[in-house]
Design a protein around this motif. Sequence first.
Motif, PDB file in Angstrom:
ATOM      1  N   TRP A  34     -83.664   8.155 -37.610  1.00  0.00           N
ATOM      2  CA  TRP A  34     -84.478   9.317 -37.773  1.00  0.00           C
ATOM      3  C   TRP A  34     -83.858  10.368 -38.722  1.00  0.00           C
ATOM      4  CZ3 TRP A  34     -85.435   9.156 -31.985  1.00  0.00           C
ATOM      5  CH2 TRP A  34     -86.375   8.143 -31.705  1.00  0.00           C
ATOM      6  N   LEU A  35     -82.455  10.095 -38.925  1.00  0.00           N
ATOM      7  CA  LEU A  35     -81.630  10.954 -39.618  1.00  0.00           C
ATOM      8  C   LEU A  35     -81.583  10.505 -41.107  1.00  0.00           C
ATOM      9  CD1 LEU A  35     -78.575  11.179 -37.205  1.00  0.00           C
ATOM     10  CD2 LEU A  35     -80.484  12.950 -37.663  1.00  0.00           C
ATOM     11  N   PRO A  36     -81.974  11.427 -42.073  1.00  0.00           N
ATOM     12  CA  PRO A  36     -82.304  10.784 -43.429  1.00  0.00           C
ATOM     13  C   PRO A  36     -81.012  10.887 -44.279  1.00  0.00           C
ATOM     14  CG  PRO A  36     -83.339  12.870 -43.187  1.00  0.00           C
ATOM     15  CD  PRO A  36     -82.858  12.482 -41.774  1.00  0.00           C
ATOM     16  N   CYS A  37     -79.980  11.227 -43.734  1.00  0.00           N
ATOM     17  CA  CYS A  37     -78.796  12.026 -44.565  1.00  0.00           C
ATOM     18  C   CYS A  37     -77.971  10.674 -44.524  1.00  0.00           C
ATOM     19  CB  CYS A  37     -77.895  12.894 -43.824  1.00  0.00           C
ATOM     20  SG  CYS A  37     -77.408  12.619 -42.125  1.00  0.00           S
ATOM     21  N   LYS A  38     -76.750  10.767 -45.293  1.00  0.00           N
ATOM     22  CA  LYS A  38     -75.814   9.660 -45.499  1.00  0.00           C
ATOM     23  C   LYS A  38     -75.073   9.701 -44.328  1.00  0.00           C
ATOM     24  CE  LYS A  38     -76.554   7.998 -49.475  1.00  0.00           C
ATOM     25  NZ  LYS A  38     -77.040   6.850 -49.712  1.00  0.00           N
ATOM     26  N   LYS A  39     -74.787   8.587 -43.571  1.00  0.00           N
ATOM     27  CA  LYS A  39     -73.841   8.482 -42.364  1.00  0.00           C
ATOM     28  C   LYS A  39     -72.514   7.843 -42.629  1.00  0.00           C
ATOM     29  CE  LYS A  39     -78.087   7.343 -40.858  1.00  0.00           C
ATOM     30  NZ  LYS A  39     -78.875   8.109 -41.792  1.00  0.00           N
ATOM     31  N   VAL A  40     -71.571   8.287 -42.419  1.00  0.00           N
ATOM     32  CA  VAL A  40     -70.127   7.847 -42.486  1.00  0.00           C
ATOM     33  C   VAL A  40     -69.331   7.641 -41.214  1.00  0.00           C
ATOM     34  CG1 VAL A  40     -67.806   7.932 -43.662  1.00  0.00           C
ATOM     35  CG2 VAL A  40     -70.015   8.891 -44.974  1.00  0.00           C
ATOM     36  N   LEU A  41     -68.766   6.498 -40.792  1.00  0.00           N
ATOM     37  CA  LEU A  41     -67.989   6.296 -39.736  1.00  0.00           C
ATOM     38  C   LEU A  41     -66.489   6.262 -40.363  1.00  0.00           C
ATOM     39  CD1 LEU A  41     -67.745   5.366 -36.762  1.00  0.00           C
ATOM     40  CD2 LEU A  41     -67.886   3.089 -37.649  1.00  0.00           C
ATOM     41  N   TYR A  42     -65.876   7.452 -39.673  1.00  0.00           N
ATOM     42  CA  TYR A  42     -64.344   7.420 -39.962  1.00  0.00           C
ATOM     43  C   TYR A  42     -63.592   7.010 -38.985  1.00  0.00           C
ATOM     44  CZ  TYR A  42     -59.965   9.617 -41.578  1.00  0.00           C
ATOM     45  OH  TYR A  42     -58.685   9.959 -42.067  1.00  0.00           O
ATOM     46  N   MET A  43     -62.984   5.442 -39.227  1.00  0.00           N
ATOM     47  CA  MET A  43     -62.341   4.892 -37.960  1.00  0.00           C
ATOM     48  C   MET A  43     -60.724   5.159 -38.223  1.00  0.00           C
ATOM     49  SD  MET A  43     -64.363   2.689 -36.755  1.00  0.00           S
ATOM     50  CE  MET A  43     -63.516   1.512 -35.585  1.00  0.00           C
ATOM     51  N   HIS A  44     -60.261   5.197 -37.006  1.00  0.00           N
ATOM     52  CA  HIS A  44     -58.837   5.369 -36.848  1.00  0.00           C
ATOM     53  C   HIS A  44     -58.210   4.377 -36.422  1.00  0.00           C
ATOM     54  CE1 HIS A  44     -58.240   9.871 -37.378  1.00  0.00           C
ATOM     55  NE2 HIS A  44     -59.458   9.861 -37.642  1.00  0.00           N
ATOM     56  N   GLY A  45     -58.483   3.020 -36.856  1.00  0.00           N
ATOM     57  CA  GLY A  45     -57.926   1.733 -36.624  1.00  0.00           C
ATOM     58  C   GLY A  45     -58.687   1.269 -35.220  1.00  0.00           C
ATOM     59  N   MET A  46     -58.699   0.387 -34.658  1.00  0.00           N
ATOM     60  CA  MET A  46     -58.997  -0.165 -33.336  1.00  0.00           C
ATOM     61  C   MET A  46     -58.137  -1.270 -32.653  1.00  0.00           C
ATOM     62  SD  MET A  46     -62.226  -2.589 -35.052  1.00  0.00           S
ATOM     63  CE  MET A  46     -62.448  -3.654 -33.785  1.00  0.00           C
ATOM     64  N   ARG A  47     -58.515  -1.584 -31.544  1.00  0.00           N
ATOM     65  CA  ARG A  47     -57.733  -2.446 -30.772  1.00  0.00           C
ATOM     66  C   ARG A  47     -58.097  -3.904 -31.541  1.00  0.00           C
ATOM     67  NH1 ARG A  47     -54.796  -2.949 -26.465  1.00  0.00           N
ATOM     68  NH2 ARG A  47     -55.242  -0.893 -25.803  1.00  0.00           N
ATOM     69  N   SER A  48     -57.123  -4.858 -31.642  1.00  0.00           N
ATOM     70  CA  SER A  48     -57.519  -6.007 -32.434  1.00  0.00           C
ATOM     71  C   SER A  48     -58.374  -7.109 -31.461  1.00  0.00           C
ATOM     72  CB  SER A  48     -56.261  -6.853 -32.581  1.00  0.00           C
ATOM     73  OG  SER A  48     -56.515  -8.056 -32.894  1.00  0.00           O
ATOM     74  N   PRO A  49     -59.539  -7.558 -32.084  1.00  0.00           N
ATOM     75  CA  PRO A  49     -60.149  -8.319 -31.350  1.00  0.00           C
ATOM     76  C   PRO A  49     -59.834  -9.877 -30.803  1.00  0.00           C
ATOM     77  CG  PRO A  49     -61.028  -8.417 -33.500  1.00  0.00           C
ATOM     78  CD  PRO A  49     -59.746  -7.559 -33.445  1.00  0.00           C
ATOM     79  N   HIS A  50     -58.336  -9.731 -31.293  1.00  0.00           N
ATOM     80  CA  HIS A  50     -57.695 -10.889 -30.944  1.00  0.00           C
ATOM     81  C   HIS A  50     -56.316 -10.799 -30.183  1.00  0.00           C
ATOM     82  CE1 HIS A  50     -60.323 -12.803 -33.901  1.00  0.00           C
ATOM     83  NE2 HIS A  50     -59.691 -11.893 -34.928  1.00  0.00           N
ATOM     84  N   LEU A  51     -56.253 -11.487 -29.098  1.00  0.00           N
ATOM     85  CA  LEU A  51     -54.930 -11.637 -28.220  1.00  0.00           C
ATOM     86  C   LEU A  51     -53.570 -12.033 -29.187  1.00  0.00           C
ATOM     87  CD1 LEU A  51     -54.117 -10.859 -25.325  1.00  0.00           C
ATOM     88  CD2 LEU A  51     -54.273 -13.322 -24.803  1.00  0.00           C
ATOM     89  N   ASN A  52     -52.689 -11.010 -29.414  1.00  0.00           N
ATOM     90  CA  ASN A  52     -51.465 -11.304 -30.195  1.00  0.00           C
ATOM     91  C   ASN A  52     -50.519 -11.411 -29.114  1.00  0.00           C
ATOM     92  OD1 ASN A  52     -49.484 -11.644 -32.017  1.00  0.00           O
ATOM     93  ND2 ASN A  52     -50.363 -10.197 -33.267  1.00  0.00           N
ATOM     94  N   ILE A  53     -49.990 -12.759 -28.839  1.00  0.00           N
ATOM     95  CA  ILE A  53     -48.957 -12.857 -27.863  1.00  0.00           C
ATOM     96  C   ILE A  53     -47.579 -12.387 -28.333  1.00  0.00           C
ATOM     97  CG2 ILE A  53     -47.568 -14.703 -26.451  1.00  0.00           C
ATOM     98  CD1 ILE A  53     -50.565 -14.348 -25.616  1.00  0.00           C
ATOM     99  N   LYS A  54     -47.351 -12.220 -29.771  1.00  0.00           N
ATOM    100  CA  LYS A  54     -45.972 -12.243 -30.242  1.00  0.00           C
ATOM    101  C   LYS A  54     -45.875 -10.670 -30.137  1.00  0.00           C
ATOM    102  CE  LYS A  54     -46.278 -15.688 -33.680  1.00  0.00           C
ATOM    103  NZ  LYS A  54     -46.264 -15.777 -35.188  1.00  0.00           N
ATOM    104  N   LYS A  55     -46.777  -9.672 -29.908  1.00  0.00           N
ATOM    105  CA  LYS A  55     -46.599  -8.350 -29.691  1.00  0.00           C
ATOM    106  C   LYS A  55     -46.635  -8.137 -28.442  1.00  0.00           C
ATOM    107  CE  LYS A  55     -48.665  -6.168 -33.849  1.00  0.00           C
ATOM    108  NZ  LYS A  55     -49.927  -5.289 -34.409  1.00  0.00           N
ATOM    109  N   ILE A  56     -46.755  -8.621 -27.439  1.00  0.00           N
ATOM    110  CA  ILE A  56     -46.895  -8.447 -26.109  1.00  0.00           C
ATOM    111  C   ILE A  56     -45.412  -8.719 -25.522  1.00  0.00           C
ATOM    112  CG2 ILE A  56     -47.893  -8.988 -23.691  1.00  0.00           C
ATOM    113  CD1 ILE A  56     -50.159  -9.845 -25.304  1.00  0.00           C
ATOM    114  N   SER A  57     -44.794  -7.414 -24.917  1.00  0.00           N
ATOM    115  CA  SER A  57     -43.623  -7.723 -24.012  1.00  0.00           C
ATOM    116  C   SER A  57     -43.956  -7.234 -22.803  1.00  0.00           C
ATOM    117  CB  SER A  57     -42.562  -6.786 -24.794  1.00  0.00           C
ATOM    118  OG  SER A  57     -42.935  -5.396 -24.744  1.00  0.00           O
TER     119      SER A  57
END
Length: 162
Positions: A34-57
Motif C-alpha cells: 500500500w506504500l507507493p514509494c521506493k522501499k530500501v532495506l539497509y542491511m548491517h550484515g546478518m548471521r550466516s545461514p551456515h554453521l561455520n565450525i572453524k569460527k567457533i571456539s
Amino acid sequence: FQNTLLEMKDEIDCLVTVCAQSFASEWMWSIMDWLPCKKVLYMHGMRSPHLNIKKISGIKKFLKELLLVPWWRLYFKRNWKYIIKYDSVVHLFKNDTSYNYFVEKGYINNGVINNSCDDVFFDRKKTYTISEKYGIKGEYFICVANYDSNKNQIAAYKAFVK
C-alpha cells in the motif's frame, strides 16, 4: 507506526528501513503493497545461514551457534516473501554475509556502500594528527567496527599488542 505510514504514504518518496530483523522493517511488511514509494532495506550484515565450525571456539559458542544459525535461517526463509518486495537492498561491503545471502537467493537489486574506512571519508587538509586531536600519548589502535565476534577484534588487538 503503520497508521502513520499509511496516512503519509503520498508524501513519502523513499522509505529506508535498517536491518530486516528490526521492528520498523517488520511492522512495515504487512502494509508494503500500500506504500507507493521506493522501499530500501539497509542491511548491517546478518548471521550466516551456515554453521561455520572453524569460527567457533569453545562449547558455549558452539551451543549458541547451534541454536541461532537455524533460528535465523528460518527467520529469513519465513520472511523472504516480504524482503523481496524491497526495491533495493544496501549492504556494507561485497563480502558481507547479507550480500552473499541475497545474491545466493537470486535477489538482484543489491547495492554496496562501503564502510567509512574509505579514504574519501577522511579530511586530507587537516593540520593535526589523531594523537594531537584526542590527546593520545604513545601508540594507539583504531578499529572501526561494531563490537561483534565476527569482527575478530580480540585477534586484531592481540596483534597490535605484539
